[in-house]
Design a protein around this motif. Sequence first.
Motif, PDB file in Angstrom:
ATOM      1  N   LEU A   1      -7.687  -2.819  -2.205  1.00 27.92           N
ATOM      2  CA  LEU A   1      -6.947  -2.857  -0.949  1.00 27.92           C
ATOM      3  C   LEU A   1      -7.836  -2.982   0.281  1.00 27.92           C
ATOM      4  O   LEU A   1      -7.329  -3.050   1.396  1.00 27.92           O
ATOM      5  CB  LEU A   1      -6.101  -1.579  -0.820  1.00 27.92           C
ATOM      6  CG  LEU A   1      -5.181  -1.257  -2.005  1.00 27.92           C
ATOM      7  CD1 LEU A   1      -4.506   0.092  -1.793  1.00 27.92           C
ATOM      8  CD2 LEU A   1      -4.146  -2.351  -2.210  1.00 27.92           C
ATOM      9  N   SER A   2      -9.167  -3.014   0.090  1.00 34.60           N
ATOM     10  CA  SER A   2     -10.103  -2.890   1.212  1.00 34.60           C
ATOM     11  C   SER A   2     -10.841  -4.167   1.574  1.00 34.60           C
ATOM     12  O   SER A   2     -11.677  -4.159   2.472  1.00 34.60           O
ATOM     13  CB  SER A   2     -11.135  -1.797   0.907  1.00 34.60           C
ATOM     14  OG  SER A   2     -10.510  -0.565   0.626  1.00 34.60           O
TER      15      SER A   2
ATOM     16  N   VAL B   1       0.839  -1.207   0.000  1.00 34.84           N
ATOM     17  CA  VAL B   1       0.000   0.000   0.000  1.00 34.84           C
ATOM     18  C   VAL B   1       0.872   1.254   0.000  1.00 34.84           C
ATOM     19  O   VAL B   1       0.565   2.240  -0.680  1.00 34.84           O
ATOM     20  CB  VAL B   1      -0.954   0.004   1.206  1.00 34.84           C
ATOM     21  CG1 VAL B   1      -1.699   1.331   1.303  1.00 34.84           C
ATOM     22  CG2 VAL B   1      -1.954  -1.136   1.095  1.00 34.84           C
TER      23      VAL B   1
ATOM     24  N   ILE C   1      -8.803   1.601  -4.459  1.00 37.80           N
ATOM     25  CA  ILE C   1      -9.276   1.539  -3.073  1.00 37.80           C
ATOM     26  C   ILE C   1      -9.929   0.189  -2.792  1.00 37.80           C
ATOM     27  O   ILE C   1      -9.684  -0.443  -1.766  1.00 37.80           O
ATOM     28  CB  ILE C   1     -10.270   2.676  -2.780  1.00 37.80           C
ATOM     29  CG1 ILE C   1      -9.539   4.008  -2.612  1.00 37.80           C
ATOM     30  CG2 ILE C   1     -11.086   2.382  -1.517  1.00 37.80           C
ATOM     31  CD1 ILE C   1      -8.901   4.218  -1.258  1.00 37.80           C
TER      32      ILE C   1
ATOM     33  N   TRP D   1      -6.571   6.913  -6.134  1.00 40.10           N
ATOM     34  CA  TRP D   1      -7.247   5.826  -5.438  1.00 40.10           C
ATOM     35  C   TRP D   1      -8.496   5.383  -6.205  1.00 40.10           C
ATOM     36  O   TRP D   1      -8.936   4.251  -6.071  1.00 40.10           O
ATOM     37  CB  TRP D   1      -7.649   6.248  -4.028  1.00 40.10           C
ATOM     38  CG  TRP D   1      -6.527   6.486  -3.063  1.00 40.10           C
ATOM     39  CD1 TRP D   1      -6.373   7.569  -2.252  1.00 40.10           C
ATOM     40  CD2 TRP D   1      -5.433   5.607  -2.732  1.00 40.10           C
ATOM     41  NE1 TRP D   1      -5.255   7.434  -1.468  1.00 40.10           N
ATOM     42  CE2 TRP D   1      -4.660   6.239  -1.738  1.00 40.10           C
ATOM     43  CE3 TRP D   1      -5.037   4.357  -3.205  1.00 40.10           C
ATOM     44  CZ2 TRP D   1      -3.514   5.650  -1.200  1.00 40.10           C
ATOM     45  CZ3 TRP D   1      -3.896   3.769  -2.669  1.00 40.10           C
ATOM     46  CH2 TRP D   1      -3.149   4.413  -1.676  1.00 40.10           C
TER      47      TRP D   1
ATOM     48  N   LEU E   1      -6.384   0.636   4.651  1.00 36.10           N
ATOM     49  CA  LEU E   1      -5.618   0.251   3.462  1.00 36.10           C
ATOM     50  C   LEU E   1      -4.331  -0.426   3.923  1.00 36.10           C
ATOM     51  O   LEU E   1      -3.365   0.231   4.316  1.00 36.10           O
ATOM     52  CB  LEU E   1      -5.295   1.474   2.599  1.00 36.10           C
ATOM     53  CG  LEU E   1      -6.500   2.270   2.082  1.00 36.10           C
ATOM     54  CD1 LEU E   1      -6.025   3.440   1.216  1.00 36.10           C
ATOM     55  CD2 LEU E   1      -7.466   1.391   1.313  1.00 36.10           C
TER      56      LEU E   1
END
Length: 530
Positions: free
Chosen positions: A137-138, A95, A134, A109, A326
Motif C-alpha cells: 500500500l506504500s 485500505v 504495508i 500489516w 496508506l
Amino acid sequence: MKLPYAWLWVSALLCSPLGFAKVADQTVSGKIANIELSVSKAMAAFQVPGIAVAIIKDNEVVLSKGFGVLKQGSKEKVNADTLFGIASNTKAMTVALLSALVDEGKLTWKTKVIDIIPAFQLPDAYVTREFTIIDLLSHNSGLGLGAGDLMIWPETTLSNQDVIKGLKYLPQVSSFRSEFAYDNLMYVIAGEIIAKLTGKPWQEVIQSRIFEPLGMDNTRATFSLIPKSNQNVARAHVLLDGELHVVGGNFLERFSSAGSVASSVNDMALWLKAQLNLGQYGVDGVKALRLFSEQKSHEMWQARTLLPVSSQASEQDKTHFYAYALGWFVKDYHGVKVVQHTGGILGMVSKVVMVPEENLAMVILTNQQSGFAFNALSQQILTEYLEQPKKDWVAHYARLQKKNNANKKAQLAKVAAAADKSSTLSLPLASYAQSYVDDWYGEIAISLENNHLVMQFANTPILHGTLGHYQHNTFIVRWDDRTLEADAYVNFNLNPNGSISYVSMKAVSWATDFSFDFHDLKLWPKSSGQ
C-alpha cells in the motif's frame, strides 16, 4: 488599531444572544460565495463542462453542490448526486477494507503477501519473500513509476491473474523500500487479498462494508453496476487542440480496487465524515458504529514513503514534509497536517483533501482531466477555511497551465527538429512487420497495410496506430484515438546479421500520463522464440 473594532464586535454579541450566530453565518456565506465564484472561474479558465464540490466542516456539510453540465453541449445539469469516476480516490477505500480485516485479526500489516497469494512474485526473490501488506500500500516496491499499468489501462482484456503473473517480469529500478514510485498494480493485488480473506469479490465487499453502512446509496463499485435508470452520470471529456471531446470506457472495471468507484459529492461527504471521525460513522444506542478502529485511522495517515518537497511547495504552501501513507498522501501546509489524494481516468479527475485538526474536508469531482482546475479550487477552499491571505488561485493555475502548454509545444517541436531527415531504414518496410511479445504485457502486432506499418496491442483494443518513420530504425506510433495523447517512439534494435533483435518504446512527450509505461516494454520477435 484593532482593539476598538474587536470591542464593537464583542459589544454587539453581548447585546444580542443571536449576535454570534449572525456573524458566523455571514462568515460561512462569504466563504461559500468566494468558493462558488472560483468554481465558475475555473470552469471557464480550464474548459471544464461540469464540477461538483462538497465541503465538510465540524461534522456538518456546509456545501454540496453541482455546477455546469453532465456533457458538453447538453442541458442536463450536474448536481450533488451526479456520479463521477473517483479513480484513485478508490485506493483509500481499499485500505479501509484491509484495515477492518486487520481489526478483525484476519491479517496484520506485517503479513507477507505470499502467505495469502502464493503466486505473487516480484523480480527479486528477497523482495518477494519480505513484501508485506504495508509495502503493498506504500508505493515502495522498487518497481518504476506506473510500472505495468499497460496491463490494466486503457481498458484491456487481461485479468487480475494476468497482472500477478506479469509482475516478476517488470524491471526493478530502485532498491526495495528506498524510493516512492506510484504503483496501481499493488492495489490490484490488495483487492485480491480482500477477496481471498472474505471469500467474496472486492466489489461485493466494498458495497456491504462501506457503501451500505454509510448510506452511500448512489455509489457503485464500478460504472457497469450503475442502474440503467440512473442517467445522472457525468461524461468524460478531453481537451485536444482547444476543443472538448467526449470520451469514455476506461473505468478500470476489471481492476476495481485500484480505482473503479463511481460516486457523487453527496455520497463522498458521508465517506469523509467517517474519515474525520476516525472510522466512526454513527451511534447505535450507546455503541458507536465503525468502519475501522481509531488506531487504524491513525495508522492510515502515518507517513510511510517519503517524497521530495519542491521549492514551489516550500514557498507557496510552507510544506516541510511530503509522504505517502496508506491510500493517502500526507504533508504539512501552513502549519497543519493535510491528508489528500487525487484520482484520474481518461477525461475525469478528482481530488479529496482533509485537514483533520481543523475538522475540515473537501471533495472535488470533475468531468474534464484538468488537474489545474481541482488544484485551484482546493487551494481556494483551504485559503478560505485556514484564513490565509487572499489570492486568485484560478489565475495562478491558469498561468501555470499556459506555461505548461508552451513547454509541451516547445518539446514536441524540438523532437521534430532533431530528426535526421537524411537517414534511411536498414531493412525493407515489410521486415519490421512481425508479431512481437513482451514478457509482462503479452503480444503486440505490427503489420504492413497500404505501405504503412500499423501497430496493435493485442490486449488493448484502443492502442491501434500508424508508425511514421522518425529517423534510422526509429518510428513514432501515432494512435488513431488522438485523445490518448500518448504517441511513442518505436525503436527497432538489430542483431549483427541485420535481423531484428528486439523493439523498445518510449513516450514522445514528457507530459504523457505515466500509466502509458511503454518504456517498460521489451518486445521480442515472436518468431525468435525468446
